[in-house]
Design an enzyme around this catalytic site. Sequence first.
Site, PDB file in Angstrom:
ATOM      1  N   ARG A 104      -3.540  15.783  21.864  1.00  0.00           N
ATOM      2  CA  ARG A 104      -3.528  16.415  23.185  1.00  0.00           C
ATOM      3  C   ARG A 104      -2.941  17.817  23.089  1.00  0.00           C
ATOM      4  O   ARG A 104      -1.843  17.982  22.558  1.00  0.00           O
ATOM      5  CB  ARG A 104      -2.641  15.616  24.138  1.00  0.00           C
ATOM      6  CG  ARG A 104      -3.257  14.369  24.692  1.00  0.00           C
ATOM      7  CD  ARG A 104      -3.934  14.650  26.013  1.00  0.00           C
ATOM      8  NE  ARG A 104      -4.788  13.502  26.343  1.00  0.00           N
ATOM      9  CZ  ARG A 104      -4.661  12.820  27.452  1.00  0.00           C
ATOM     10  NH1 ARG A 104      -3.750  13.134  28.334  1.00  0.00           N
ATOM     11  NH2 ARG A 104      -5.494  11.830  27.694  1.00  0.00           N
ATOM     12  N   THR A 108      -2.734  22.492  27.821  1.00  0.00           N
ATOM     13  CA  THR A 108      -3.824  22.119  28.744  1.00  0.00           C
ATOM     14  C   THR A 108      -3.859  20.606  28.990  1.00  0.00           C
ATOM     15  O   THR A 108      -4.489  20.141  29.933  1.00  0.00           O
ATOM     16  CB  THR A 108      -5.189  22.524  28.147  1.00  0.00           C
ATOM     17  OG1 THR A 108      -5.386  21.741  26.957  1.00  0.00           O
ATOM     18  CG2 THR A 108      -5.253  23.992  27.798  1.00  0.00           C
ATOM     19  N   ASP A 200       7.014   3.823  14.089  1.00  0.00           N
ATOM     20  CA  ASP A 200       5.834   4.677  13.923  1.00  0.00           C
ATOM     21  C   ASP A 200       4.878   4.029  12.917  1.00  0.00           C
ATOM     22  O   ASP A 200       5.162   3.947  11.718  1.00  0.00           O
ATOM     23  CB  ASP A 200       6.248   6.069  13.449  1.00  0.00           C
ATOM     24  CG  ASP A 200       5.071   7.036  13.471  1.00  0.00           C
ATOM     25  OD1 ASP A 200       5.171   8.063  14.155  1.00  0.00           O
ATOM     26  OD2 ASP A 200       4.040   6.755  12.812  1.00  0.00           O
ATOM     27  N   ASP A 203       3.686   6.308   9.939  1.00  0.00           N
ATOM     28  CA  ASP A 203       4.740   6.540   8.944  1.00  0.00           C
ATOM     29  C   ASP A 203       4.984   5.287   8.104  1.00  0.00           C
ATOM     30  O   ASP A 203       5.179   5.369   6.891  1.00  0.00           O
ATOM     31  CB  ASP A 203       6.051   6.949   9.635  1.00  0.00           C
ATOM     32  CG  ASP A 203       6.049   8.415  10.038  1.00  0.00           C
ATOM     33  OD1 ASP A 203       5.200   9.175   9.518  1.00  0.00           O
ATOM     34  OD2 ASP A 203       6.880   8.800  10.872  1.00  0.00           O
TER      35      ASP A 203
HETATM   36  N1  URA Z   1       2.640   5.186  17.994  1.00  0.00           N
HETATM   37  C1  URA Z   1       3.377   4.476  17.110  1.00  0.00           C
HETATM   38  O1  URA Z   1       3.132   4.553  15.900  1.00  0.00           O
HETATM   39  N2  URA Z   1       4.357   3.705  17.571  1.00  0.00           N
HETATM   40  C2  URA Z   1       4.660   3.568  18.873  1.00  0.00           C
HETATM   41  O2  URA Z   1       5.578   2.828  19.233  1.00  0.00           O
HETATM   42  C3  URA Z   1       3.880   4.316  19.797  1.00  0.00           C
HETATM   43  C4  URA Z   1       2.876   5.110  19.329  1.00  0.00           C
END
Ligand code: URA
Length: 209
Positions: A104, A108, A200, A203
Amino acid sequence: MKKVTLINHPLVQHKLSFIRDKNTGSKDFRELIEEVAMLMCYEVTRDMPLEEIEIETPICTTKAKALSGKKVGIVPILRAGLGMVDGMLKLIPAAKVGHIGLYRDPETLKPVEYYCKLPSDIGERDIIVTDPMLATGGSAADAITLLKQRGAKSIKLMCLIAAPEGLEYVSEQHLDVDIYTAAIDEKLNDHGYIVPGLGDAGDRLFGTK
Ligand code: URA
């Protein structure tokens, strides 16, 4: 609202607990995501059409069932969606794989596509979009919009963990898209992470951070 299916098979739930655990390292995390994606794929493809064919067993000729040839396309949203692809390909090896990368624009707020490569016959395929984390639902909804603009007619969304906010947003934006998830968590925190979630996903899959 189109259908939201919670896949609560014991094997999926068991593996998901280890995926969530912060002490699970990248190698196990990747393998578990792949296994769960394969198990979920079994449910997501439950409505694939069959046709009757004739085969010969060692004993006699008989009628048997085979997939009717409706083609599948798997479209991971980069980058975490990639982790779910191999497990799905184990069950549907003939599926074609497209890729969508978008973000995103912070000013904008419009989706900006930085990568998009899709099968040329996307309109004839049943498309399964993969993204392990359905947080706000923004990227999933934008990816589905993009797929529709490119001609996709039949789209399902498969994630691992969904926040209520994301489910509501995607369902509102795309009434025709069924969503499959292995868990519906409590909420999003102030940083947009799903709580309790798994952190994440990108990651943890790729060992970055
Ligand atoms: N993306 C992720 O990897 N973890 C989340 O908790 C939210 C979005």
